[in-house]
Design an enzyme around this catalytic site. Structure first.
Site, PDB file in Angstrom:
ATOM      1  N   ASP A   1      18.594  29.540 -26.518  1.00 57.52           N
ATOM      2  CA  ASP A   1      17.310  29.380 -25.822  1.00 57.52           C
ATOM      3  C   ASP A   1      17.458  28.659 -24.483  1.00 57.52           C
ATOM      4  O   ASP A   1      16.524  28.637 -23.687  1.00 57.52           O
ATOM      5  CB  ASP A   1      16.320  28.580 -26.700  1.00 57.52           C
ATOM      6  CG  ASP A   1      15.999  29.286 -28.003  1.00 57.52           C
ATOM      7  OD1 ASP A   1      15.857  30.521 -27.977  1.00 57.52           O
ATOM      8  OD2 ASP A   1      15.906  28.605 -29.037  1.00 57.52           O
TER       9      ASP A   1
ATOM     10  N   CYS B   1       0.847  -1.199   0.000  1.00 51.45           N
ATOM     11  CA  CYS B   1       0.000   0.000   0.000  1.00 51.45           C
ATOM     12  C   CYS B   1       0.875   1.239   0.000  1.00 51.45           C
ATOM     13  O   CYS B   1       2.101   1.162   0.063  1.00 51.45           O
ATOM     14  CB  CYS B   1      -0.927   0.019   1.212  1.00 51.45           C
ATOM     15  SG  CYS B   1      -0.063   0.369   2.755  1.00 51.45           S
TER      16      CYS B   1
ATOM     17  N   CYS C   1       3.614   1.816   2.547  1.00 50.74           N
ATOM     18  CA  CYS C   1       4.921   1.175   2.351  1.00 50.74           C
ATOM     19  C   CYS C   1       5.880   2.101   1.607  1.00 50.74           C
ATOM     20  O   CYS C   1       7.103   1.997   1.768  1.00 50.74           O
ATOM     21  CB  CYS C   1       4.777  -0.112   1.541  1.00 50.74           C
ATOM     22  SG  CYS C   1       3.664  -1.326   2.278  1.00 50.74           S
TER      23      CYS C   1
ATOM     24  N   ASP D   1      10.256  30.809 -29.529  1.00 47.05           N
ATOM     25  CA  ASP D   1      11.359  31.350 -30.312  1.00 47.05           C
ATOM     26  C   ASP D   1      10.894  31.373 -31.769  1.00 47.05           C
ATOM     27  O   ASP D   1       9.995  30.619 -32.146  1.00 47.05           O
ATOM     28  CB  ASP D   1      12.588  30.450 -30.134  1.00 47.05           C
ATOM     29  CG  ASP D   1      13.756  30.913 -30.986  1.00 47.05           C
ATOM     30  OD1 ASP D   1      14.023  32.120 -31.001  1.00 47.05           O
ATOM     31  OD2 ASP D   1      14.387  30.053 -31.637  1.00 47.05           O
TER      32      ASP D   1
ATOM     33  N   ASP E   1      14.854  25.928 -29.775  1.00 47.82           N
ATOM     34  CA  ASP E   1      15.675  24.842 -30.325  1.00 47.82           C
ATOM     35  C   ASP E   1      17.162  25.153 -30.345  1.00 47.82           C
ATOM     36  O   ASP E   1      17.957  24.307 -30.733  1.00 47.82           O
ATOM     37  CB  ASP E   1      15.222  24.515 -31.753  1.00 47.82           C
ATOM     38  CG  ASP E   1      15.663  25.576 -32.751  1.00 47.82           C
ATOM     39  OD1 ASP E   1      15.753  26.757 -32.358  1.00 47.82           O
ATOM     40  OD2 ASP E   1      15.924  25.225 -33.916  1.00 47.82           O
TER      41      ASP E   1
END
Length: 744
Positions: free
Chosen positions: A634, A17, A20, A431, A630
């Site tokens: 950035d 459960c 634990c 961007d 990308d």
């Protein structure tokens, strides 16, 4: 300082459960060098990071009375794990069946008055035999509950096993006391609960089996990804083509791929060309053309043609292996909502134990008739119905399915927090170059002065730019080659900073550049000046070409907007999200691109180091910001944003800085990721609501609060069935995410 931190995955046994989870995590974090330890309760695995000996972590888990073993990864591990889980499922079904075979006749016989009274001589013998039969069934079908409870008790802990063992154990013990000493309680309280103890154990085992069966479906995304890895590869050695096991392929080996085969490892094509189905990486179904020099990735399918390639990444370094690792890590990490649930669950079981004692005392002291019997029944019912299995499964099971679903769509989510945060985004910052646009300049217009030759214009422009490394120059040269235009040798080439270039071609003076260059050489450009200005308003860069001081025409170049950027931004608007474009480009070009795709705000002429400051400003205004980019420039902004999205075709730095990677270079991935996140969060909330409502309403009803008013008292067997089915319901609800499709 060298970072020696490593990541390990462990299989954890003995967890029953959410209570634990805290025990195992605490045990792992107590080991020196452990930086991070998180449990995936839905998969019964753990992710451990740090500079430590993994054997010490395993020993710490075992000391806490749980089992642990390191998972090495790969298809064999998954197959072995699946076989173990199936064997455990079969064992649970057998245990449930044995309990049902004994419990149901006991229940029918007791209800139908088929057994003699307990206080008679024959009754005592009969019920004593039934009691020993019950003990045998409890040992076979419920031994794991009692051993789990004892292990927890030894380390001063309590979990689901504790509740079940106390509930069924007390029922059985009470029943034996009644059988052996019937005169010790009033005649109305002389009832044995052997059938209740057996049926409860049977129902819980059956519920656990159903839960395991449903839970197995949640990791199908990982299984499919692992299944993409070919088992063999065709390598070229000593001039011969031979098939070898994938583990035997080395770096810089030459491999052959035939039509219909999967690429075995990552590499670069050195001979031939083909169309490659990369949908497993990008989610994009259209095959991609590949030629000499292009990269190919493990698991992608060679649709047509045959080619040779050289291996560059093998084993755990391949893109596919990294994707699998990223998905696993995301499924194993908890969002804030999951960590909160773990904290609640850790104190839930002790709280239930206290409530059960209060329930027993209340009934024993205030019930007018059969006080002991009522006290036992209600206490047992509280213990059984309160097991927090559903509570512990509510978050991780949805995270597993959500992350897997995203991976199928070419969206790699780094951690559970990113999945949770993506659903709360209010502003997406994009961007421009490579994100909204293709990132590769292309010729868009070739306009000549009346009476001049377009082919000559292109030939001279491409010839003089052939030696330049400028991206615009490359676009013009590529365009001319596509038109099969022959390039001529340039002499006395000169690059004029900020203006353009000049040189001699076939004895003629060529000038190629902007309006400032033409005007500085007193060349009349009035015929095309208005046209160039109109192109500039559309975000295109116009370059004039003159031969021997006579204007020939202009070649316009731009970075074209991706075909699907407009539709993707419209989807973001439909999701109620503000879209901002953040670029270092000039205001003129940025505004032109923004107008094409319909962004809400343009922030142009921003230096790379200032991008993260712009993100911070939006966050200070109360916005939950996602950044999509990308490039290397950035990376700071991606790290600063609440959620960073890296376009998969971008740089490694950008991808490492982002929380989510879009394997296909489309902004639709952002809308898809946000939609999946919102669906997952909704699913988690549904699960938590169901689990909390179940426990919040179930415990008082089990304690008997409705009895004085309506005469309703919950049967312990019904409580056991309800508890078992609550977990199955949570898992089934999470599996609905597997069929989720983001709106287009």
């Amino acid at each position: 300082m060298i970072n020696t931190s490593k990541s390990y995955r462990l299989s954890i046994g003995g967890m029953s459960c959410a209570g634990c989870v805290a025990s195992v995590e605490t045990a792992m974090k107590s080991v020196p060098g452990v930086e991070q330890a998180s449990i995936n309760f839905a998969e019964h695995t753990a992710l451990v990071k740090g500079d430590m000996d993994i054997a010490d972590v395993i020993n710490a888990v075992k000391t806490a009375s749980y089992d642990a073993a390191e998972l090495k990864g790969g298809e064999d591990e998954e197959a072995e794990k699946e076989a173990i889980e199936f064997a455990y499922y079969r064992a649970l079904i057998r245990k449930a069946s044995v309990a049902a075979l004994v419990g149901v006749p006991l229940f029918i016989g007791g209800m139908g008055g088929l057994f003699p009274e307990i206080d008679s001589k024959n009754g005592q013998i009969t019920w004593l035999l039934l009691g020993f039969l019950t003990l045998g069934v409890m040992f076979y079908s419920g031994k794991h509950f009692f051993t789990g409870a004892w292990k927890s008790f030894r380390v001063h802990n309590a979990n689901m096993d504790t509740l079940i063992a106390l509930g069924t154990g007390s029922a059985c013990l009470y029943s034996f006391i009644i059988v052996l000493f019937p005169d010790s309680v009033p005649s109305l309280a002389r009832h044995a609960y052997f059938e209740a103890a057996v049926i409860i154990i049977g129902l819980i085992n059956f519920g656990s089996a159903l839960e395991m069966k449903a839970r197995g479906k949640t990791s199908e995304a990982i299984k499919r990804l692992i299944g993409l890895q070919p088992k063999t590869a065709r390598v070229v050695r000593d001039g011969k083509e031979i098939d070898v096991a994938i583990s035997e392929v080395g770096l810089d080996e030459t491999l052959r791929v035939r039509p219909g085969e999967r690429v075995a490892v990552d590499g670069v094509i050195i001979e031939g060309h083909s169309s490659i189905d990369e949908s497993m990486l990008s989610g994009e179904p259209i095959p991609v053309e590949k030629n000499i020099g292009d990269e190919v990735s493990t698991g992608t399918i060679n649709v047509s043609g045959t080619f040779l390639f050289v291996s560059k990444r093998i084993g755990s370094d391949t893109v596919l292996a990294q994707i699998i690792d990223m998905v696993r890590q995301a499924q194993s990490t908890k969002p804030a909502i999951g960590r909160l649930v773990d904290k609640v669950a850790a104190v839930f079981v002790p709280t239930v134990l206290i409530l059960s004692v209060i329930t027993f005392l209340a009934w024993y002291n205030f019930a007018t008739d059969n006080a002991l019997s009522y006290a036992l029944v209600t206490t047992m019912t509280v213990l059984i119905i309160a097991c927090p299995c559903a509570l512990g499964l509510a978050t991780p099971i949805s995270i597993m399915v959500g992350v897997g679903k995203a991976a199928e769509m070419g969206i790699l989510i780094r951690n559970g927090d990113a999945l949770q945060q993506a659903g709360k985004i209010t502003t997406v910052v994009l961007d421009k170059t490579g994100t909204i646009t293709e990132g590769r300049p292309a010729v868009t217009e070739v306009i000549t002065v009346a009476g001049k030759d377009e082919t000559l214009l292109l030939s001279m422009g491409a010839s003089i730019e052939a030696g330049s490394e400028h991206p615009l120059a490359a676009a013009i040269v590529e365009y001319a080659k596509d038109k099969n235009i022959t390039l001529d040798k340039t002499e006395k080439f000169e690059a004029i900073t900020g203006h353009g270039v000049s040189g001699l071609i076939k004895g003629k003076t060529i000038l190629f550049g902007n309006a400032r260059l033409m005007k500085s050489r007193q060349i009349d450009i009035t015929q095309l000046e208005e046209k160039a200005e109109a192109l500039s308003q559309q975000g295109r860069t116009s370059m004039y070409l003159a031969i021997d001081e006579t204007l020939q025409g202009i070649i316009a170049v731009s970075d074209p907007v991706k075909k699907d950027s407009l539709d993707a931004i419209r989807r973001l608007h439909k999701l109620g999200i503000k879209v901002v474009m953040l670029t270092g480009d000039n205001q003129h070009t940025a505004s032109a691109v923004a107008k094409q795709v319909g962004v809400d705000e343009v922030i142009a002429e921003v230096l790379p180091q200032d991008k993260s400051a712009k993100i911070t400003r939006l966050q200070q205004a109360g916005e939950q910001v996602a950044m999509v980019g990308d490039g290397i420039n950035d990376a700071p902004a991606l790290a600063q944003a609440n959620v960073g999205f890296a376009i998969g075709s971008g740089t490694d730095v950008a991808i490492e800085s982002a929380d989510i990677t879009l394997m296909r270079g489309s902004l639709h991935g952002v809308a898809d990721a946000i939609a999946v996140s919102r669906a997952t969060l909704t699913n988690i909330k549904q699960n938590l609501f169901g689990a909390f409502v179940y426990n919040s309403l179930g415990i008082p009803v089990a304690a008997g609060v409705l009895y004085p008013l309506l005469g309703i008292l919950l049967n312990p067997m019904i409580a056991g069935a309800a508890m078992a089915m609550s977990s199955v319901t949570v898992v089934s609800n999470a599996n609905r995410l597997r069929f989720f499709k983001p709106g287009s």
